[in-house]
Design an enzyme around this catalytic site. Structure first.
Site, PDB file in Angstrom:
ATOM      1  N   ARG A  18     -45.744   9.445 -60.166  1.00 16.71           N
ATOM      2  CA  ARG A  18     -45.336  10.848 -60.299  1.00 16.71           C
ATOM      3  C   ARG A  18     -45.385  11.280 -61.775  1.00 16.71           C
ATOM      4  O   ARG A  18     -45.837  12.383 -62.085  1.00 16.71           O
ATOM      5  CB  ARG A  18     -43.914  11.048 -59.764  1.00 16.71           C
ATOM      6  CG  ARG A  18     -43.692  10.548 -58.351  1.00 16.71           C
ATOM      7  CD  ARG A  18     -43.988  11.592 -57.283  1.00 16.71           C
ATOM      8  NE  ARG A  18     -43.565  11.113 -55.986  1.00 16.71           N
ATOM      9  CZ  ARG A  18     -44.309  10.404 -55.125  1.00 16.71           C
ATOM     10  NH1 ARG A  18     -45.570  10.115 -55.441  1.00 16.71           N
ATOM     11  NH2 ARG A  18     -43.827   9.989 -53.979  1.00 16.71           N
ATOM     12  N   GLU A  37     -35.185   4.833 -41.598  1.00 16.01           N
ATOM     13  CA  GLU A  37     -36.356   5.693 -41.805  1.00 16.01           C
ATOM     14  C   GLU A  37     -37.645   5.028 -41.334  1.00 16.01           C
ATOM     15  O   GLU A  37     -38.219   4.213 -42.049  1.00 16.01           O
ATOM     16  CB  GLU A  37     -36.497   6.065 -43.287  1.00 16.01           C
ATOM     17  CG  GLU A  37     -37.727   6.928 -43.564  1.00 16.01           C
ATOM     18  CD  GLU A  37     -37.935   7.272 -45.034  1.00 16.01           C
ATOM     19  OE1 GLU A  37     -37.256   6.679 -45.896  1.00 16.01           O
ATOM     20  OE2 GLU A  37     -38.786   8.125 -45.319  1.00 16.01           O
ATOM     21  N   LYS A  41     -33.636   9.105 -40.513  1.00 20.90           N
ATOM     22  CA  LYS A  41     -34.525   9.889 -41.372  1.00 20.90           C
ATOM     23  C   LYS A  41     -35.898   9.858 -40.717  1.00 20.90           C
ATOM     24  O   LYS A  41     -36.531   8.809 -40.617  1.00 20.90           O
ATOM     25  CB  LYS A  41     -34.567   9.297 -42.783  1.00 20.90           C
ATOM     26  CG  LYS A  41     -35.529  10.014 -43.711  1.00 20.90           C
ATOM     27  CD  LYS A  41     -35.150   9.815 -45.170  1.00 20.90           C
ATOM     28  CE  LYS A  41     -36.208  10.393 -46.094  1.00 20.90           C
ATOM     29  NZ  LYS A  41     -35.746  10.507 -47.483  1.00 20.90           N
ATOM     30  N   GLY A  99     -42.828  13.898 -46.860  1.00 23.01           N
ATOM     31  CA  GLY A  99     -44.034  13.134 -46.546  1.00 23.01           C
ATOM     32  C   GLY A  99     -45.348  13.691 -47.058  1.00 23.01           C
ATOM     33  O   GLY A  99     -46.396  13.355 -46.514  1.00 23.01           O
ATOM     34  N   ARG A 109     -40.284  14.588 -52.674  1.00 25.57           N
ATOM     35  CA  ARG A 109     -41.270  15.446 -53.340  1.00 25.57           C
ATOM     36  C   ARG A 109     -40.991  16.930 -53.132  1.00 25.57           C
ATOM     37  O   ARG A 109     -41.110  17.726 -54.065  1.00 25.57           O
ATOM     38  CB  ARG A 109     -42.677  15.092 -52.839  1.00 25.57           C
ATOM     39  CG  ARG A 109     -43.217  13.852 -53.486  1.00 25.57           C
ATOM     40  CD  ARG A 109     -44.370  13.275 -52.713  1.00 25.57           C
ATOM     41  NE  ARG A 109     -43.940  12.629 -51.482  1.00 25.57           N
ATOM     42  CZ  ARG A 109     -44.752  12.036 -50.608  1.00 25.57           C
ATOM     43  NH1 ARG A 109     -46.046  12.036 -50.837  1.00 25.57           N
ATOM     44  NH2 ARG A 109     -44.285  11.449 -49.535  1.00 25.57           N
TER      45      ARG A 109
END
Ligand code: 13P
Length: 336
Positions: A33, A177, A219, A262, A292
């Site tokens: 990132r 998740e 999640k 995602g 994100r």
């Protein structure tokens, strides 16, 4: 730890109009990132960036919890307040990512299994002492030719359930998740089928490991066409497919479901959540646990001037939190 305390934490995580900010990128993921916007990946930059996010003014209006990475839960604000203590003081529940990432599943090319169970009991005990009250473990399911295999789904469901049982033993709410990835050229129906079979396997495994659902949060990934499918699905279609899939596979006693973004755009992630809540009443609160989709605008702004853009970047974090908080109630309007 009593189940009442776990259930209370789980309910607080999905309190009306509130959701989770995921800032638990591993050092390798945050490197990607940072690289994308030209920020050097060193410990002080990671600390400063996490401080920017966590100290966003009034964040607790729309954020119930924050998922931290191992390095972050050991770090402090510039003024010396440990992040977990700072969050708790704001009324935001500290959480911690405890899985050790995905690895190739031996014998099954193209498939992944999440590792991190060895030594987990002792790690959870330490994280509790550091202030964490919920944890996260992410399993990844790839869609492709002849995959996912039943073996991959079972292996990941088993690991998620072992992790969840250990969390509850140590007083942390497990966020489970199983992310069905958007990567690939599959259609929305295939995503639906894979998500349904994955969730059914997960809830079977949780039952088999004596995990108390009242103290567990799911999640989930949304039901979407693959990124390279050339298909675009309408907001309502995604919302309907995701809701139907969840209703067919997730017990109603679960206190709440939060979604990951995602790789969807910020606005799509918000619009889909909002549409699902407008279609309610649903069996569980539906909220967000975006990484994100909460951060990307802020990271871009901050990268342009690390010293002077903190306030501007925080404004975008607050705006994303507010929009998603409204979407969690089905009250968001585009552009708001
Ligand atoms: P994204 O919302 O960026 O998918 O991240 C959420 C998350 O925590 C994935 O594990």
């Amino acid at each position: 730890m009593s189940i009442e305390q776990l259930a209370e934490t789980a309910l607080a995580m999905v309190a009306p109009g509130k959701g989770i900010i995921a800032i638990d990128e591993s050092t390798a993921t945050i490197a990607k990132r940072f690289e994308g916007v030209g920020i050097a990946n060193n410990e002080e930059n990671r600390r400063a960036y996490r401080e920017l996010l966590l100290t966003t003014p009034d964040l607790a209006q729309h954020i119930s919890g924050a998922i931290l990475f191992d390095e972050t839960i050991r770090q402090s604000t510039k003024a010396g307040v440990p992040f977990a203590k700072y969050l708790a003081g704001q009324g935001i529940i500290p959480g911690i990512k405890v899985d050790k990432g995905t690895h190739a599943l031996a014998g099954f090319p193209g498939e992944l299994v999440t590792e991190g169970l060895d030594g987990l009991r002792a790690r959870l005990e330490e994280y509790y002492k550091l202030g964490a009250r919920f944890a996260k473990w992410r399993a990844v399911i790839n869609i492709g030719e002849d995959i996912p295999s039943g073996t991959c789904i079972e292996a990941n469901a088993h690991a998620l359930a072992r992790y969840a049982a250990l969390c509850q033993e140590q007083g942390l709410v497990p966020m489970v998740e199983p992310e069905v990835l958007m990567d690939g050229d599959h259609d929305i129906e295939t995503c639906y089928e894979v998500t349904e079979v994955t969730l059914r396997a997960l809830f079977d495994a949780l039952y088999n490991q004596n995990v108390t659902l009242e103290g567990t949060i799911l999640k989930a990934s949304m039901v979407l066409p693959g990124k390279d499918s050339g298909e675009t699905a309408e907001v309502e279609e995604v919302a309907e497919a995701t809701l139907m899939c969840l209703k067919s596979s997730v017990p109603a006693i679960l206190p709440g479901i939060v979604f990951l973004s995602g790789g969807q755009s910020d606005e799509a992630a918000t619009a889909h959540l909002d549409a699902m809540n407008r279609m309610g009443p649903n069996p569980w609160p539906l909220s967000f646990s975006y990484g994100r989709a909460m951060q990307s605008a802020a990271l871009k702004l901050w990268s342009q001037d690390l010293a002077n853009n903190v306030g501007k970047a925080q404004d975008t974090v607050f705006a994303r939190a507010r929009a998603n908080g409204l979407a969690a109630q089905g009250k968001w309007t585009r552009g708001a």
